[in-house]
Design an enzyme around this catalytic site. Structure first.
Site: not given
Length: 333
Positions: A211, A277
């Site tokens: 994106h 993460r």
């Protein structure tokens, strides 16, 4: 573990279909050379030539790193290692409860989210969870269930940094500094707190779909696990984490306002393979009524004038109908 979103159960049909189909749609989502990492511009904001380097990086890369940015390292580390873990490791059922967000705004853009409820294939599934928090809502968060002191401090300092960077970049393309001060307000800018759980099929899904950002600027601090990639010269390349630096990327609105001088670059996050993460992103965004107009500096305008509301409505429509945001090409003259 009760804090994990039920990805496999919720999207079981997509995983079942992926075993039955032989198609590029279910191929390896990583599709990049492991050895190809970007050497992003690293800019020391205390140096005399920092402004020139910022403008050059925004033109050539659309991404750059900054050090001596004014946000204390201990604040970033505490936010990443302690407070975000505390938020995301609460039971999934608790995270999904409306009252867990206390008095957060009722905006459709705010709150807790995970996965992609509209995904029709694994390639449309993001193996991640996030909190979207508008800046005024930090003060109203329930301090018994949400750590907020470091969030508030980070947001305050990130706002000052974003304003400084926007003013520097705006000067180059004849945008008045008052434009950002008047349109990018605390109730229009927001934080996205991201967690990428370990994924059993990291080659089949994304951590975050490819994106570009619908903002003027985005500031990102990521942990040391890595996984963020950007598109450079037609290839996906990894961005090596730098514990001392903040990432800055140009958003769609600055590309339009600069008449294409600055570049809003497509980027993505790989699904976490061995270790969860975390990252935190600050989006420097305007009110919906803000008018985006190309400042050509004598060159013909590339994009027609549009409001941020119009841009968001078009992007949402494209995602619903096409599965992805078309973006600025919708507003070309």
């Amino acid at each position: 573990m009760d804090h994990e979103p039920p990805f496999l159960k919720t999207y079981s049909d997509l995983f079942r279909e992926s075993q039955q189909l032989i198609s590029p749609l279910v191929g390896d989502t990583r599709n990049y050379d492991n050895k190809f990492c970007c050497e992003l511009p690293l800019i020391d904001l205390r140096k005399l030539n920092a402004e020139r380097e910022i403008k050059e990086a925004a033109r050539k890369w659309g991404f750059f790193q900054v050090v001596n940015h004014g946000i204390p390292q201990e604040l970033l580390e505490s936010l990443m290692r302690e407070e975000m873990i505390q938020m995301f490791h609460r039971p999934f059922a608790t995270k999904c409860q409306q009252h867990f967000l206390n008095n957060l705004s009722a905006s459709a853009s705010g709150g807790y989210r995970w996965g992609n409820p509209s995904a029709t294939s694994l390639r449309q599934l993001s193996w991640s969870e996030a909190y979207h928090v508008f800046l005024p809502d930090i003060a109203s968060m329930d301090h018994h269930t949400h750590p907020r002191s470091n969030l508030k401090c980070f947001a305050t300092k990130a706002t000052l940094l974003a304003e400084r960077l926007a003013e520097i970049l705006g000067q180059e393309v004849k945008i008045k500094s008052s434009y950002f001060q008047e349109n990018c307000l605390p109730n229009t800018c927001f934080l996205r707190l991201n967690r990428y759980p370990v994924c059993p099929v990291p080659s089949k899904v994304f951590g975050l779909l490819p994106h570009s950002d619908s903002s003027f600027l985005t500031l990102v601090y990521q942990d040391q696990v890595g996984g963020l990639q950007l598109m450079k010269d037609g290839k996906w390349c990894g961005i090596k984490p730098n514990p001392q630096a903040l990432l800055v990327n140009i958003g769609d609105l600055f590309q339009a306002a600069s008449n294409g001088v600055y570049k809003s670059i497509k980027h993505k996050v790989l699904a976490a393979e061995k270790e969860e993460r975390y990252s935190v992103a600050y989006f420097f965004s305007p009110s919906y009524d803000t008018v985006i107009e190309s400042h050509g500096g004598g060159s013909p305008s590339i994009y027609r004038k549009f409001s941020f509301r119009e841009y968001k409505q078009q992007a949402d429509k494209d995602v619903r109908e096409l599965g992805d945001k078309v973006g600025l090409s919708r507003f070309l003259l």
